[in-house]
Design a protein around this motif. Structure first.
Motif, PDB file in Angstrom:
ATOM      1  N   ILE A 102       0.868  -1.213  -0.222  1.00 43.40           N
ATOM      2  CA  ILE A 102      -0.052   0.046  -0.046  1.00 43.40           C
ATOM      3  C   ILE A 102       0.921   1.321  -0.085  1.00 43.40           C
ATOM      4  CG2 ILE A 102      -1.688   1.190   1.336  1.00 43.40           C
ATOM      5  CD1 ILE A 102      -2.724  -1.324   2.311  1.00 43.40           C
ATOM      6  N   ALA A 103       0.744   1.984  -1.157  1.00 42.85           N
ATOM      7  CA  ALA A 103       1.608   3.375  -1.289  1.00 42.85           C
ATOM      8  C   ALA A 103       0.728   4.248  -1.720  1.00 42.85           C
ATOM      9  CB  ALA A 103       2.895   2.970  -2.003  1.00 42.85           C
ATOM     10  N   ASP A 104       0.849   5.467  -1.516  1.00 45.85           N
ATOM     11  CA  ASP A 104       0.457   6.665  -2.000  1.00 45.85           C
ATOM     12  C   ASP A 104       0.648   7.058  -3.568  1.00 45.85           C
ATOM     13  OD1 ASP A 104      -1.023   7.325   0.562  1.00 45.85           O
ATOM     14  OD2 ASP A 104       0.911   7.951   0.971  1.00 45.85           O
ATOM     15  N   VAL A 105       1.927   6.654  -3.756  1.00 47.69           N
ATOM     16  CA  VAL A 105       2.503   7.067  -4.822  1.00 47.69           C
ATOM     17  C   VAL A 105       3.250   5.910  -5.389  1.00 47.69           C
ATOM     18  CG1 VAL A 105       3.987   8.777  -6.237  1.00 47.69           C
ATOM     19  CG2 VAL A 105       2.690   9.507  -4.189  1.00 47.69           C
ATOM     20  N   GLY A 106       2.996   5.401  -6.801  1.00 49.54           N
ATOM     21  CA  GLY A 106       3.721   4.481  -7.235  1.00 49.54           C
ATOM     22  C   GLY A 106       4.588   4.821  -8.455  1.00 49.54           C
ATOM     23  N   ILE A 107       5.989   4.734  -8.359  1.00 50.07           N
ATOM     24  CA  ILE A 107       6.833   5.122  -9.476  1.00 50.07           C
ATOM     25  C   ILE A 107       6.919   3.785 -10.480  1.00 50.07           C
ATOM     26  CG2 ILE A 107       9.213   6.313  -9.809  1.00 50.07           C
ATOM     27  CD1 ILE A 107       9.530   6.855  -6.939  1.00 50.07           C
ATOM     28  N   ILE A 108       6.761   4.217 -11.684  1.00 48.01           N
ATOM     29  CA  ILE A 108       6.753   3.275 -12.672  1.00 48.01           C
ATOM     30  C   ILE A 108       7.755   3.480 -13.721  1.00 48.01           C
ATOM     31  CG2 ILE A 108       4.397   2.170 -11.999  1.00 48.01           C
ATOM     32  CD1 ILE A 108       3.455   3.472 -14.432  1.00 48.01           C
ATOM     33  N   GLY A 109       8.203   2.340 -14.745  1.00 46.30           N
ATOM     34  CA  GLY A 109       8.619   2.830 -15.875  1.00 46.30           C
ATOM     35  C   GLY A 109       9.655   1.476 -16.311  1.00 46.30           C
ATOM     36  N   PHE A 110      10.429   1.655 -17.374  1.00 43.97           N
ATOM     37  CA  PHE A 110      11.224   0.857 -17.721  1.00 43.97           C
ATOM     38  C   PHE A 110      12.631   0.507 -16.659  1.00 43.97           C
ATOM     39  CE2 PHE A 110       9.143   0.032 -21.801  1.00 43.97           C
ATOM     40  CZ  PHE A 110       9.606  -1.208 -22.157  1.00 43.97           C
ATOM     41  N   PRO A 111      13.056  -0.791 -16.885  1.00 39.73           N
ATOM     42  CA  PRO A 111      14.227  -0.822 -15.899  1.00 39.73           C
ATOM     43  C   PRO A 111      15.392   0.096 -16.022  1.00 39.73           C
ATOM     44  CG  PRO A 111      13.590  -2.852 -17.084  1.00 39.73           C
ATOM     45  CD  PRO A 111      12.718  -1.894 -17.561  1.00 39.73           C
ATOM     46  N   ASN A 112      16.046   0.612 -15.334  1.00 38.56           N
ATOM     47  CA  ASN A 112      17.105   1.557 -15.228  1.00 38.56           C
ATOM     48  C   ASN A 112      16.752   2.937 -15.793  1.00 38.56           C
ATOM     49  OD1 ASN A 112      19.675   2.262 -15.105  1.00 38.56           O
ATOM     50  ND2 ASN A 112      20.247   1.897 -17.071  1.00 38.56           N
ATOM     51  N   ALA A 113      15.341   3.299 -15.529  1.00 35.29           N
ATOM     52  CA  ALA A 113      14.882   4.652 -15.993  1.00 35.29           C
ATOM     53  C   ALA A 113      15.325   5.697 -15.039  1.00 35.29           C
ATOM     54  CB  ALA A 113      13.295   4.512 -16.303  1.00 35.29           C
ATOM     55  N   GLY A 114      15.572   5.126 -13.700  1.00 34.24           N
ATOM     56  CA  GLY A 114      15.924   6.340 -12.544  1.00 34.24           C
ATOM     57  C   GLY A 114      14.865   6.187 -11.568  1.00 34.24           C
ATOM     58  N   LYS A 115      14.002   5.202 -11.542  1.00 37.45           N
ATOM     59  CA  LYS A 115      12.922   5.141 -10.314  1.00 37.45           C
ATOM     60  C   LYS A 115      13.661   5.292  -9.002  1.00 37.45           C
ATOM     61  CE  LYS A 115      11.265   1.401 -11.826  1.00 37.45           C
ATOM     62  NZ  LYS A 115      12.128   1.346 -13.168  1.00 37.45           N
ATOM     63  N   SER A 116      14.762   4.255  -8.758  1.00 40.68           N
ATOM     64  CA  SER A 116      15.225   4.171  -7.620  1.00 40.68           C
ATOM     65  C   SER A 116      16.197   5.448  -7.037  1.00 40.68           C
ATOM     66  CB  SER A 116      16.305   2.907  -7.650  1.00 40.68           C
ATOM     67  OG  SER A 116      15.588   1.693  -7.728  1.00 40.68           O
ATOM     68  N   THR A 117      16.962   6.006  -7.940  1.00 36.32           N
ATOM     69  CA  THR A 117      17.407   7.339  -7.971  1.00 36.32           C
ATOM     70  C   THR A 117      16.620   8.364  -7.361  1.00 36.32           C
ATOM     71  OG1 THR A 117      18.938   6.695  -9.626  1.00 36.32           O
ATOM     72  CG2 THR A 117      19.054   8.974  -9.082  1.00 36.32           C
ATOM     73  N   LEU A 118      15.360   8.435  -8.257  1.00 35.40           N
ATOM     74  CA  LEU A 118      14.480   9.396  -7.637  1.00 35.40           C
ATOM     75  C   LEU A 118      13.789   9.438  -6.377  1.00 35.40           C
ATOM     76  CD1 LEU A 118      12.365  11.706  -8.288  1.00 35.40           C
ATOM     77  CD2 LEU A 118      10.835  10.104  -9.061  1.00 35.40           C
ATOM     78  N   LEU A 119      13.582   8.045  -5.900  1.00 38.90           N
ATOM     79  CA  LEU A 119      13.282   7.916  -4.499  1.00 38.90           C
ATOM     80  C   LEU A 119      14.380   8.029  -3.430  1.00 38.90           C
ATOM     81  CD1 LEU A 119      11.005   6.441  -2.818  1.00 38.90           C
ATOM     82  CD2 LEU A 119      12.314   4.370  -2.936  1.00 38.90           C
ATOM     83  N   SER A 120      15.513   7.981  -3.723  1.00 36.24           N
ATOM     84  CA  SER A 120      16.674   8.164  -2.813  1.00 36.24           C
ATOM     85  C   SER A 120      16.809   9.561  -2.654  1.00 36.24           C
ATOM     86  CB  SER A 120      17.988   7.685  -3.511  1.00 36.24           C
ATOM     87  OG  SER A 120      18.384   8.247  -4.602  1.00 36.24           O
ATOM     88  N   LYS A 121      16.191  10.195  -3.904  1.00 32.79           N
ATOM     89  CA  LYS A 121      16.331  11.841  -3.669  1.00 32.79           C
ATOM     90  C   LYS A 121      15.378  12.627  -2.877  1.00 32.79           C
ATOM     91  CE  LYS A 121      20.180  12.695  -6.160  1.00 32.79           C
ATOM     92  NZ  LYS A 121      21.120  13.514  -5.580  1.00 32.79           N
ATOM     93  N   ILE A 122      14.129  12.196  -2.939  1.00 33.31           N
ATOM     94  CA  ILE A 122      13.024  12.561  -2.261  1.00 33.31           C
ATOM     95  C   ILE A 122      12.897  11.760  -0.820  1.00 33.31           C
ATOM     96  CG2 ILE A 122      11.872  13.028  -4.488  1.00 33.31           C
ATOM     97  CD1 ILE A 122      10.287  10.775  -3.980  1.00 33.31           C
ATOM     98  N   SER A 123      13.367  10.969  -0.560  1.00 33.55           N
ATOM     99  CA  SER A 123      13.104  10.343   0.807  1.00 33.55           C
ATOM    100  C   SER A 123      14.327   9.824   1.320  1.00 33.55           C
ATOM    101  CB  SER A 123      12.170   9.093   0.628  1.00 33.55           C
ATOM    102  OG  SER A 123      12.852   7.949   0.195  1.00 33.55           O
TER     103      SER A 123
END
Length: 429
Positions: free
Chosen positions: A158-179
């Motif tokens: 259960i999450a308020d916001v789900g970050i989706i996209g192709f592999p290696n698109a930068g999802k984990s990098t974005l999460l590390s910057k905002i939290s």
């Protein structure tokens, strides 16, 4: 490690046995029966605990058995009821019967619970069988067996916001910057093998849970790649942030976008109705401006687009602030909705009290009710056997056996117990 599917075995506690006892005191040599009832066995209850995040505990401990009720005692002392066995799961856990795949409960919020196996009732002591004719009964019931079953637990984060996209698109990098989350990040596909969670706190008291979902690929809806392991988690989110990679010059960002949207549609069309924001990533790289303008022209005004560089943090704040506005809007819309009384209609499924299957001279009797009475009967006690056949006669089992051609010398098998039909007639009142 996030384990999002687990198989466990649960067994509720059996009820305590009833007691056969007679009052024996000085000057009262022939007192009446005073055997107490057994206590109830413990239920198995699954409850949501918001501190839990995964199902990993069930990987190491897949079996859960509740305690049985205490046996009854003389002097009309009843056995103590057993405590319930509590199993804690994370929010978002769906409980299914493993055999039938029937959904028993959707435990989506803290404190929700369900009894998945009921404890057996305690057996009655001989005091309960006293009447005007039988004033000194020498029989008591055994405790009823507790329910047992195999369960499948499926976790949908259960999450308020789900970050989706192709592999290696930068999802984990974005999460590390905002939290404060620190996901594993590397420059190759499928770095993220399980959803990472991060909490973004704001001064106005709003906390948003973001989930960096594993990368999608084509045909994920059919289970290809991480497939369903990824898609099941998206269903719980309120807002989608779709990251499109502008830095992968060997790929077409428009085609990538189309593939992801198509996978969402094929898995569950309702996902396309979720608020979605596009984050065009890796804009810090050279020669991305032209690709971005082409992509923006394709999207037109269907979705809000934010050009960002997740690794440098550029444009991330504007993206997050926009997500907060959507979140507030979504919550207000839900508050305005008039609550409806949920009415679940289930078709009545007829189940016979028993079934009879014959093999050679053995008559197999199946059914929850006859098995229960056999399990609660003391097979070494003549009075108890007489009562068992009386119950079987009342439920029509004896007549059904005769209609199926049973004769002397044949065997009746109920559960794990076997009886000679000769004895059935002998003990029948």
């Amino acid at each position: 490690m996030i384990l999002d599917i687990a198989k466990i075995f649960v067994e509720a506690g059996a009820g305590g046995n009833g007691c056969v006892s007679f009052r024996r005191e000085k000057f009262i040599p022939f007192g009446g029966p005073d055997g107490g009832d057994g206590g109830k066995g413990g239920n198995v209850i699954i409850v949501v605990d918001k501190s839990k995040r995964t199902l990993i505990d069930f990987h190491y401990k897949p079996k859960y058995v509740a305690h049985y009720g205490e046996h009854g005692k003389g002097a009309n002392r009843f056995g103590r009821h057993s405590d319930d066995l509590i199993i804690k799961v994370p929010p978002g856990s769906i409980i299914k019967d493993f055999e039938t795949k029937e959904i028993l409960a959707d435990l989506d919020s803290d404190g929700k619970s369900i009894i998945v196996a009921k404890g057996g009732r305690g057996g009655r002591g001989n005091t309960s069988f006293t009447n005007s004719i039988r004033q000194a009964p020498r029989l008591a019931e055994k405790g009823e067996p507790g329910e047992k079953r195999w369960l499948e637990i499926e976790l949908k984060i259960i999450a308020d916001v789900g970050i989706i996209g192709f592999p290696n698109a930068g999802k984990s990098t974005l999460l590390s910057k905002i939290s404060a989350a620190h996901p594993k990040i590397a420059n190759y596909p499928f770095t993220t093998l399980a959803p990472n969670l991060g909490v973004v706190k704001f001064d106005d008291g709003i906390d948003l849970v973001w989930a960096d979902m594993p990368g999608l690929i084509e045909n994920a809806h059919n289970g290809v790649g991480l497939g369903h392991n990824f898609l099941r988690h998206i269903e719980r989110t309120k807002i989608l942030v779709h990251i499109v990679d502008m830095g992968a010059f060997d790929r077409d960002p428009i085609l990538d976008f189309q593939i992801i949207m198509n996978e969402l549609k094929l898995y569950n069309p309702k996902l396309l109705k979720l608020p979605q924001v596009i984050a065009v990533n890796k804009m810090d790289l050279k020669n991305t401006k032209e690709r971005f303008l082409t992509f923006k022209k394709y999207i037109k005004r269907k979705y809000k687009i934010f050009p960002i560089s997740a690794i440098e943090g550029k444009g991330v704040n504007e993206l997050v602030q926009h997500i907060v506005k959507i979140f507030i809007k979504v919550n207000k819309a839900k508050e305005k909705q008039i609550p409806k009384i949920a009415q679940e209609t289930k078709l009545y499924k007829y189940e016979p009290r028993f079934t009879i299957h014959k093999e050679n001279n053995v008559y197999y009797v199946d059914g929850k009710e006859p098995k229960k009475w056999v399990a609660m009967t003391d097979m070494e006690n003549v009075e108890a056997l007489e009562r068992l056949w009386f119950i079987f006669d009342k439920m029509g089992l004896i007549k059904a056996l005769k209609n199926n051609g049973i004769k002397y010398g044949d065997i009746v098998k109920v559960g794990d117990e076997e009886f000679d039909y000769d004895l059935v007639q002998k003990y029948k009142p």
